[in-house]
Structures are given as structure tokens and as C-alpha cells.
Design an enzyme around this catalytic site. Sequence first.
Site, mmCIF file in Angstrom:
data_model
loop_
_atom_site.group_PDB
_atom_site.id
_atom_site.type_symbol
_atom_site.label_atom_id
_atom_site.label_comp_id
_atom_site.label_asym_id
_atom_site.label_seq_id
_atom_site.Cartn_x
_atom_site.Cartn_y
_atom_site.Cartn_z
ATOM 1 N N ASP A 233 0.246 -1.986 -13.436
ATOM 2 C CA ASP A 233 0.014 -0.869 -12.536
ATOM 3 C C ASP A 233 -0.980 0.083 -13.212
ATOM 4 O O ASP A 233 -1.174 0.011 -14.430
ATOM 5 C CB ASP A 233 1.350 -0.175 -12.257
ATOM 6 C CG ASP A 233 1.189 1.080 -11.437
ATOM 7 O OD1 ASP A 233 0.512 1.024 -10.395
ATOM 8 O OD2 ASP A 233 1.744 2.125 -11.842
ATOM 9 N N ASP B 80 -1.488 3.945 -12.170
ATOM 10 C CA ASP B 80 -1.059 5.335 -12.277
ATOM 11 C C ASP B 80 0.280 5.483 -12.985
ATOM 12 O O ASP B 80 1.274 4.863 -12.612
ATOM 13 C CB ASP B 80 -0.985 5.968 -10.887
ATOM 14 C CG ASP B 80 -2.365 6.191 -10.304
ATOM 15 O OD1 ASP B 80 -3.289 6.504 -11.079
ATOM 16 O OD2 ASP B 80 -2.526 6.060 -9.077
#
Length: 249
Positions: free
Chosen positions: A10, A12
Site C-alpha cells: 500500500d 498511504d
Amino acid sequence: MAIYTCVLLDVDNTLLDFDAAERQALTDMLAEYELPHDGQAYDVYHKVNRELWDALAKGKLNKAKLFQTRFQRFMQAMELPDNGKCHAMNDRYEELLATHADLIPGALNALEELGEVATLATVSNGALAVQQARIRDSGVERYMDGIYISEKVGAAKPSAKLFEHVLKDLGISNRSRVLMVGDDLLADIKGGQNAGLDTCWVNFKNEENTTDIHPKYEVHSYEELYKIVMEPEELENIGVRNRRHSNEA
């Protein structure tokens, strides 16, 4: 060869400090519109935005609707009159957000180490233009064998469709050697599980898991992630460059 020869990450709050970027972009945008931009305003927006992104992950709305309504909901929650500019506010916020490529400390070094032993790719639900700019400007891009953003792929986490596309594009068939790493239990961990992948929850803030989603692993630092991905002999070579790894997972 590493325990996991492909690591999907991922973006963020896993590699980039989204909380810092969000706070600054929101503060600057609200100030431009001469609206309250203190800590309370940020807390209200963060709550509204989090609820909408969770609804997206649950399939209750699409991203276009999220972007269309979030500042309307923010204004309502702040008990401010509708100024008719919520759409423009969202566009300006996204523009400002794209300029903030704040890295979590140690992220690039972690990618350099992991890239020595595994194929790396980012998997993100963020807005396409925003994420492309932040991934590029942060330096994350140069470590990646693939960059996958849901808006471009046409499927969002936690849908297995996004991960199916990623694995097919990377040419990976053995899912037992693939690890999905992220901070969001609903999007990242549930998404990886939906695709039949092992998952690792990045819990840098030492938060309590109050959901029924249970990752295979939980880490509080990048160094802990090394111990999950790498074999013992590879751990002994941390810092050594130009080690070879197989792209076959």
C-alpha cells in the site's frame, strides 16, 4: 531466495505519510476559501473522509461519489452554510495533496533492502493523478516493478479483481510467495485475503485491531517486515547491495 519473492505495498501510511499530507493540504485549501482551518476542522474532515473511504471499500459508493460529496458532508458537520463551492474545494484539495510526497522515515531504505530480495509493487486506492505525482516525487517509483492504482485498473481494494490484475501483469502465478503489506485492515488486509494472499498489517501507530479482520502478520517497523520477507542468510546481508533475486514467485 526470500520467503516472499513478491511484496505488494500500500502507499498511504505504509510508505508515504498521508496524515501529514492530508493535514497540510486541507489546512491550505480551507485557508484559501477563508473557512475554519484549525485542529477541529481537520478532525471533522478526517472523520468524514474516513467514513467515506470505508464505505467505498464496502462497495457502498464509488470514488466519483466520494469526491463529489465529502466536502458537502464536511460543511454540514461543521455547521457551515453551503457555499456552492464544494466541488471546487475538492479539486483544489486534490491539487494541493498531489504536492505533498511526505515519506515515512526509513521508507526508501526499506524499499532498497526489500528490492534486493523480492519483486516490489504498489497497490493503491488513491486518486490517480494525486498518487502518480506523490509516488514519483517521493522517490518510491524507482524501486517498483509495478505501480497499480485502482482508478486506472478499474477495481479497488478490497476487491480481488485488483489483485488478479496485479499478479497477472507481474507474471506471478504462485500466490504462496506473495505478501500484501498495508496499514488499512479493511482495504489492504481484507483485500489481500480476498485474493488468497498472505497479509501483513503495518501498525506503526500501535493501534488496537477492533475488527474481525485478522492479518497473518503484524509489524510496527520496517525492520520487523524484513524478518517476515527474508530468509536468515538474507537478513545477515542487510546493507549489501546488488544481491540477486528471482522474479518468479
